[in-house]
Design a protein around this motif. Structure first.
Motif, PDB file in Angstrom:
ATOM      1  N   SER A  51      37.974  44.655  40.103  1.00 60.43           N
ATOM      2  CA  SER A  51      36.605  44.690  39.581  1.00 60.43           C
ATOM      3  C   SER A  51      36.201  46.075  39.090  1.00 60.43           C
ATOM      4  O   SER A  51      35.214  46.213  38.370  1.00 60.43           O
ATOM      5  CB  SER A  51      35.611  44.193  40.634  1.00 60.43           C
ATOM      6  OG  SER A  51      35.438  45.144  41.667  1.00 60.43           O
ATOM      7  N   TYR A  54      36.564  47.648  34.325  1.00 59.86           N
ATOM      8  CA  TYR A  54      35.675  46.931  33.414  1.00 59.86           C
ATOM      9  C   TYR A  54      36.406  46.623  32.118  1.00 59.86           C
ATOM     10  O   TYR A  54      37.127  47.445  31.582  1.00 59.86           O
ATOM     11  CB  TYR A  54      34.414  47.744  33.144  1.00 59.86           C
ATOM     12  CG  TYR A  54      33.615  47.985  34.388  1.00 59.86           C
ATOM     13  CD1 TYR A  54      32.953  46.938  35.017  1.00 59.86           C
ATOM     14  CD2 TYR A  54      33.562  49.238  34.971  1.00 59.86           C
ATOM     15  CE1 TYR A  54      32.240  47.146  36.182  1.00 59.86           C
ATOM     16  CE2 TYR A  54      32.846  49.450  36.140  1.00 59.86           C
ATOM     17  CZ  TYR A  54      32.193  48.408  36.737  1.00 59.86           C
ATOM     18  OH  TYR A  54      31.503  48.606  37.888  1.00 59.86           O
ATOM     19  N   SER A  58      38.346  38.841  33.837  1.00 58.07           N
ATOM     20  CA  SER A  58      37.788  37.688  33.128  1.00 58.07           C
ATOM     21  C   SER A  58      36.649  37.065  33.927  1.00 58.07           C
ATOM     22  O   SER A  58      36.446  37.358  35.111  1.00 58.07           O
ATOM     23  CB  SER A  58      38.880  36.638  32.894  1.00 58.07           C
ATOM     24  OG  SER A  58      39.213  35.987  34.112  1.00 58.07           O
ATOM     25  N   THR A  59      35.939  36.188  33.266  1.00 54.19           N
ATOM     26  CA  THR A  59      34.843  35.464  33.909  1.00 54.19           C
ATOM     27  C   THR A  59      35.356  34.679  35.109  1.00 54.19           C
ATOM     28  O   THR A  59      34.767  34.735  36.199  1.00 54.19           O
ATOM     29  CB  THR A  59      34.174  34.527  32.881  1.00 54.19           C
ATOM     30  OG1 THR A  59      33.708  35.326  31.792  1.00 54.19           O
ATOM     31  CG2 THR A  59      33.029  33.758  33.492  1.00 54.19           C
ATOM     32  N   LYS A  86      27.565  37.953  37.384  1.00 57.01           N
ATOM     33  CA  LYS A  86      28.275  38.491  36.210  1.00 57.01           C
ATOM     34  C   LYS A  86      28.962  37.353  35.455  1.00 57.01           C
ATOM     35  O   LYS A  86      28.957  37.331  34.222  1.00 57.01           O
ATOM     36  CB  LYS A  86      29.296  39.542  36.627  1.00 57.01           C
ATOM     37  CG  LYS A  86      28.677  40.854  37.006  1.00 57.01           C
ATOM     38  CD  LYS A  86      29.737  41.863  37.418  1.00 57.01           C
ATOM     39  CE  LYS A  86      29.083  43.166  37.830  1.00 57.01           C
ATOM     40  NZ  LYS A  86      30.060  44.211  38.149  1.00 57.01           N
ATOM     41  N   ALA A  87      29.561  36.429  36.190  1.00 54.69           N
ATOM     42  CA  ALA A  87      30.215  35.288  35.545  1.00 54.69           C
ATOM     43  C   ALA A  87      29.200  34.442  34.777  1.00 54.69           C
ATOM     44  O   ALA A  87      29.460  34.006  33.653  1.00 54.69           O
ATOM     45  CB  ALA A  87      30.947  34.442  36.589  1.00 54.69           C
ATOM     46  N   VAL A  89      26.328  35.456  33.527  1.00 53.82           N
ATOM     47  CA  VAL A  89      25.884  36.221  32.354  1.00 53.82           C
ATOM     48  C   VAL A  89      26.877  36.054  31.211  1.00 53.82           C
ATOM     49  O   VAL A  89      26.497  35.981  30.040  1.00 53.82           O
ATOM     50  CB  VAL A  89      25.703  37.719  32.717  1.00 53.82           C
ATOM     51  CG1 VAL A  89      25.572  38.582  31.486  1.00 53.82           C
ATOM     52  CG2 VAL A  89      24.499  37.893  33.630  1.00 53.82           C
ATOM     53  N   ARG A  90      28.140  35.913  31.553  1.00 53.16           N
ATOM     54  CA  ARG A  90      29.184  35.728  30.545  1.00 53.16           C
ATOM     55  C   ARG A  90      29.299  34.279  30.060  1.00 53.16           C
ATOM     56  O   ARG A  90      30.138  33.966  29.238  1.00 53.16           O
ATOM     57  CB  ARG A  90      30.531  36.157  31.104  1.00 53.16           C
ATOM     58  CG  ARG A  90      30.654  37.651  31.282  1.00 53.16           C
ATOM     59  CD  ARG A  90      32.006  37.967  31.829  1.00 53.16           C
ATOM     60  NE  ARG A  90      32.314  39.371  31.802  1.00 53.16           N
ATOM     61  CZ  ARG A  90      33.522  39.852  32.051  1.00 53.16           C
ATOM     62  NH1 ARG A  90      34.519  39.032  32.323  1.00 53.16           N
ATOM     63  NH2 ARG A  90      33.729  41.152  32.029  1.00 53.16           N
ATOM     64  N   GLY A  91      28.488  33.398  30.629  1.00 58.27           N
ATOM     65  CA  GLY A  91      28.484  32.031  30.146  1.00 58.27           C
ATOM     66  C   GLY A  91      29.015  30.988  31.113  1.00 58.27           C
ATOM     67  O   GLY A  91      29.006  29.796  30.800  1.00 58.27           O
ATOM     68  N   TRP A  92      29.493  31.404  32.269  1.00 60.27           N
ATOM     69  CA  TRP A  92      29.988  30.433  33.253  1.00 60.27           C
ATOM     70  C   TRP A  92      28.821  29.573  33.711  1.00 60.27           C
ATOM     71  O   TRP A  92      27.790  30.074  34.142  1.00 60.27           O
ATOM     72  CB  TRP A  92      30.622  31.171  34.425  1.00 60.27           C
ATOM     73  CG  TRP A  92      31.157  30.295  35.505  1.00 60.27           C
ATOM     74  CD1 TRP A  92      32.209  29.437  35.425  1.00 60.27           C
ATOM     75  CD2 TRP A  92      30.683  30.212  36.848  1.00 60.27           C
ATOM     76  NE1 TRP A  92      32.422  28.817  36.629  1.00 60.27           N
ATOM     77  CE2 TRP A  92      31.490  29.287  37.522  1.00 60.27           C
ATOM     78  CE3 TRP A  92      29.655  30.840  37.545  1.00 60.27           C
ATOM     79  CZ2 TRP A  92      31.307  28.959  38.861  1.00 60.27           C
ATOM     80  CZ3 TRP A  92      29.462  30.518  38.882  1.00 60.27           C
ATOM     81  CH2 TRP A  92      30.287  29.591  39.522  1.00 60.27           C
ATOM     82  N   ARG A 129      19.143  28.960  28.650  1.00 61.24           N
ATOM     83  CA  ARG A 129      20.243  28.660  27.699  1.00 61.24           C
ATOM     84  C   ARG A 129      19.839  27.590  26.720  1.00 61.24           C
ATOM     85  O   ARG A 129      19.139  26.729  26.874  1.00 61.24           O
ATOM     86  CB  ARG A 129      21.497  28.254  28.449  1.00 61.24           C
ATOM     87  CG  ARG A 129      22.027  29.451  29.224  1.00 61.24           C
ATOM     88  CD  ARG A 129      23.359  29.118  29.844  1.00 61.24           C
ATOM     89  NE  ARG A 129      23.687  30.152  30.779  1.00 61.24           N
ATOM     90  CZ  ARG A 129      24.488  31.177  30.498  1.00 61.24           C
ATOM     91  NH1 ARG A 129      25.037  31.286  29.340  1.00 61.24           N
ATOM     92  NH2 ARG A 129      24.750  32.092  31.407  1.00 61.24           N
TER      93      ARG A 129
END
Length: 129
Positions: A51, A54, A58-59, A86-87, A89-92, A129
């Motif tokens: 972690s 950076y 990956s997500t 964080k995941a 925020v990335r779209g998970w 979203r």
């Protein structure tokens, strides 16, 4: 000020970036290997190291890191909430699984209010979203 800083050349910067990618992959491989061997503490330690790189995580790796921190009941388990956010925020968007997957049980049962904060954040992010 007590220190000096030399701006790296493009070649030095490229070399450093390549080395960081190699190091990140090493930690990911070690984390997955430890996870396969059910050595959750080592897997969690390796994901925590990963972690720090950076751009090289990956997500899904963030989700796996949170899961392993929970499974290991790691001292840094609370970081699992940050990794899940964080995941997201990335779209998970599969955060509902965290509510039922037994691997996340220790996160759900943590003694502070972070679980509820996580659920609220997840629900608010879904609405946006």
């Amino acid at each position: 000020m007590g220190f000096t800083y030399k701006i790296p050349t493009p070649e030095e910067a490229s070399k450093k970036a390549a080395q960081e990618t190699v190091n990140a992959k090493k930690h990911l491989i070690q984390a997955k290997k430890a996870l396969m061997n059910q050595d959750y503490q080592t897997a969690a330690d390796e994901y925590l190291q990963l972690s720090q790189f950076y751009g090289n995580i990956s997500t899904i790796d963030f989700v796996e890191a949170a899961k392993v921190l929970s499974m290991a009941q790691h001292d840094e388990m609370a970081l699992g909430f940050s990794f899940l956010i964080k995941a997201m925020v990335r779209g998970w968007s599969n955060w509902e699984i965290v509510k039922t997957d037994p691997d996340f049980e220790n996160l759900r049962n943590s003694s502070d209010s972070r679980w509820q904060d996580f659920l609220t954040t997840a629900e608010e992010m879904q609405l946006d979203r």
